[in-house]
Design a protein around this motif. Sequence first.
Motif, mmCIF file in Angstrom:
data_model
loop_
_atom_site.group_PDB
_atom_site.id
_atom_site.type_symbol
_atom_site.label_atom_id
_atom_site.label_comp_id
_atom_site.label_asym_id
_atom_site.label_seq_id
_atom_site.Cartn_x
_atom_site.Cartn_y
_atom_site.Cartn_z
ATOM 1 N N UNK A 1 -36.912 8.399 1.130
ATOM 2 C CA UNK A 1 -37.983 8.662 2.091
ATOM 3 C C UNK A 1 -37.521 8.333 3.514
ATOM 4 N N UNK A 2 -38.233 8.923 4.480
ATOM 5 C CA UNK A 2 -37.989 8.659 5.890
ATOM 6 C C UNK A 2 -38.991 7.593 6.341
ATOM 7 N N UNK A 3 -38.553 6.343 6.374
ATOM 8 C CA UNK A 3 -39.447 5.204 6.590
ATOM 9 C C UNK A 3 -39.478 4.824 8.065
ATOM 10 N N UNK A 4 -40.693 4.656 8.587
ATOM 11 C CA UNK A 4 -40.887 4.173 9.954
ATOM 12 C C UNK A 4 -41.605 2.827 9.891
ATOM 13 N N UNK A 5 -40.901 1.691 10.077
ATOM 14 C CA UNK A 5 -41.579 0.391 10.111
ATOM 15 C C UNK A 5 -42.238 0.174 11.463
ATOM 16 N N UNK A 6 -43.465 -0.341 11.447
ATOM 17 C CA UNK A 6 -44.208 -0.571 12.696
ATOM 18 C C UNK A 6 -44.965 -1.887 12.571
ATOM 19 N N UNK A 7 -44.619 -2.836 13.421
ATOM 20 C CA UNK A 7 -45.297 -4.130 13.396
ATOM 21 C C UNK A 7 -46.595 -4.049 14.193
ATOM 22 N N UNK A 8 -47.543 -4.887 13.818
ATOM 23 C CA UNK A 8 -48.823 -4.983 14.515
ATOM 24 C C UNK A 8 -48.987 -6.425 14.967
ATOM 25 N N UNK A 9 -48.911 -6.639 16.288
ATOM 26 C CA UNK A 9 -49.040 -7.976 16.852
ATOM 27 C C UNK A 9 -50.225 -7.983 17.822
ATOM 28 N N UNK A 10 -50.450 -9.116 18.460
ATOM 29 C CA UNK A 10 -51.627 -9.255 19.318
ATOM 30 C C UNK A 10 -51.605 -8.290 20.502
ATOM 31 N N UNK A 11 -50.422 -7.952 21.008
ATOM 32 C CA UNK A 11 -50.325 -7.061 22.164
ATOM 33 C C UNK A 11 -50.216 -5.589 21.783
ATOM 34 N N UNK A 12 -50.279 -5.263 20.504
ATOM 35 C CA UNK A 12 -50.151 -3.875 20.066
ATOM 36 C C UNK A 12 -51.363 -3.058 20.499
ATOM 37 N N UNK A 13 -51.109 -1.905 21.111
ATOM 38 C CA UNK A 13 -52.166 -0.982 21.475
ATOM 39 C C UNK A 13 -52.498 -0.104 20.272
ATOM 40 N N UNK A 14 -53.757 -0.094 19.856
ATOM 41 C CA UNK A 14 -54.148 0.629 18.648
ATOM 42 C C UNK A 14 -53.888 2.123 18.802
ATOM 43 N N UNK A 15 -54.249 2.704 19.934
ATOM 44 C CA UNK A 15 -54.058 4.146 20.130
ATOM 45 C C UNK A 15 -52.589 4.534 20.054
ATOM 46 N N UNK A 16 -51.746 3.735 20.685
ATOM 47 C CA UNK A 16 -50.310 4.045 20.665
ATOM 48 C C UNK A 16 -49.736 3.943 19.257
ATOM 49 N N UNK A 17 -50.168 2.935 18.502
ATOM 50 C CA UNK A 17 -49.647 2.784 17.152
ATOM 51 C C UNK A 17 -50.165 3.902 16.237
ATOM 52 N N UNK A 18 -51.414 4.317 16.421
ATOM 53 C CA UNK A 18 -51.957 5.433 15.632
ATOM 54 C C UNK A 18 -51.216 6.715 15.955
ATOM 55 N N UNK A 19 -50.947 6.945 17.230
ATOM 56 C CA UNK A 19 -50.219 8.155 17.637
ATOM 57 C C UNK A 19 -48.812 8.167 17.049
ATOM 58 N N UNK A 20 -48.142 7.016 17.060
ATOM 59 C CA UNK A 20 -46.785 6.950 16.507
ATOM 60 C C UNK A 20 -46.796 7.160 14.995
ATOM 61 N N UNK A 21 -47.782 6.565 14.315
ATOM 62 C CA UNK A 21 -47.855 6.683 12.857
ATOM 63 C C UNK A 21 -48.157 8.111 12.427
ATOM 64 N N UNK A 22 -49.172 8.715 13.031
ATOM 65 C CA UNK A 22 -49.550 10.079 12.647
ATOM 66 C C UNK A 22 -48.497 11.097 13.067
ATOM 67 N N UNK A 23 -47.858 10.842 14.200
ATOM 68 C CA UNK A 23 -46.784 11.744 14.619
ATOM 69 C C UNK A 23 -45.639 11.756 13.621
#
Length: 206
Positions: free
Chosen positions: A50-72
């Motif tokens: 599989x093509x795996x994209x790891x993405x951490x979620x910390x206190x400074x993480x912007x929800x919109x940016x992380x959603x855009x990166x994940x769905x993209x």
Amino acid sequence: MTSEKRKERADPPQPPDPKPKKPRQTDPPRPNPSLLEPHEAIIAELKTKYNVLPASVISSTQIRQRVAAATGHLLSGANPVVLLHARPAEVCKLITIAEQSKRVLKEEGRPCFQYNQLFDLPPETKKPDIVEKTVLETDAHDSDDDDDFEVMETRFEKAVFPQTVRTMKSMRVFLSTMAIPEIKAKSNVTVQTSEVKVKKHGQGGG
């Protein structure tokens, strides 16, 4: 007039520096390796297929940016998998990102498979006991016999009753547009699917 001309010739204007000094650039902050460490084994296992994209979620993480990166990532490429991971304090934000990502996939008419799994956080380094260190470094001539007995008793207790390392758990979420049997077969995994039913042409009355 002659003396003034000589002074002007003696101090000619200096040409500009051909190599102006560049402003000092600070290096970008590097990601904390301890955040990815608990997931390195499962990422190495999944990357063979599989093509795996790891993405951490910390206190400074912007929800919109992380959603855009994940769905993209999930909407492009072959066999995409997104691994969202967070520490206990940010699990609520992680769940929000996962839910919003699934909503985007549903709007695009794509199925989504979600795998939730608990994982062990790396143990934190214990700070040295300042009180005990101060007692041990005290000069023996300045201490009483009772103090020496307490220090020896503390050493004896640590030898007989060793300190146990307390492990904390947190949650990670795998998102994919396809079923991943390799994750489903592991322990402590719960599966959530949101499959989209595609209507076939020619169905319906008329």
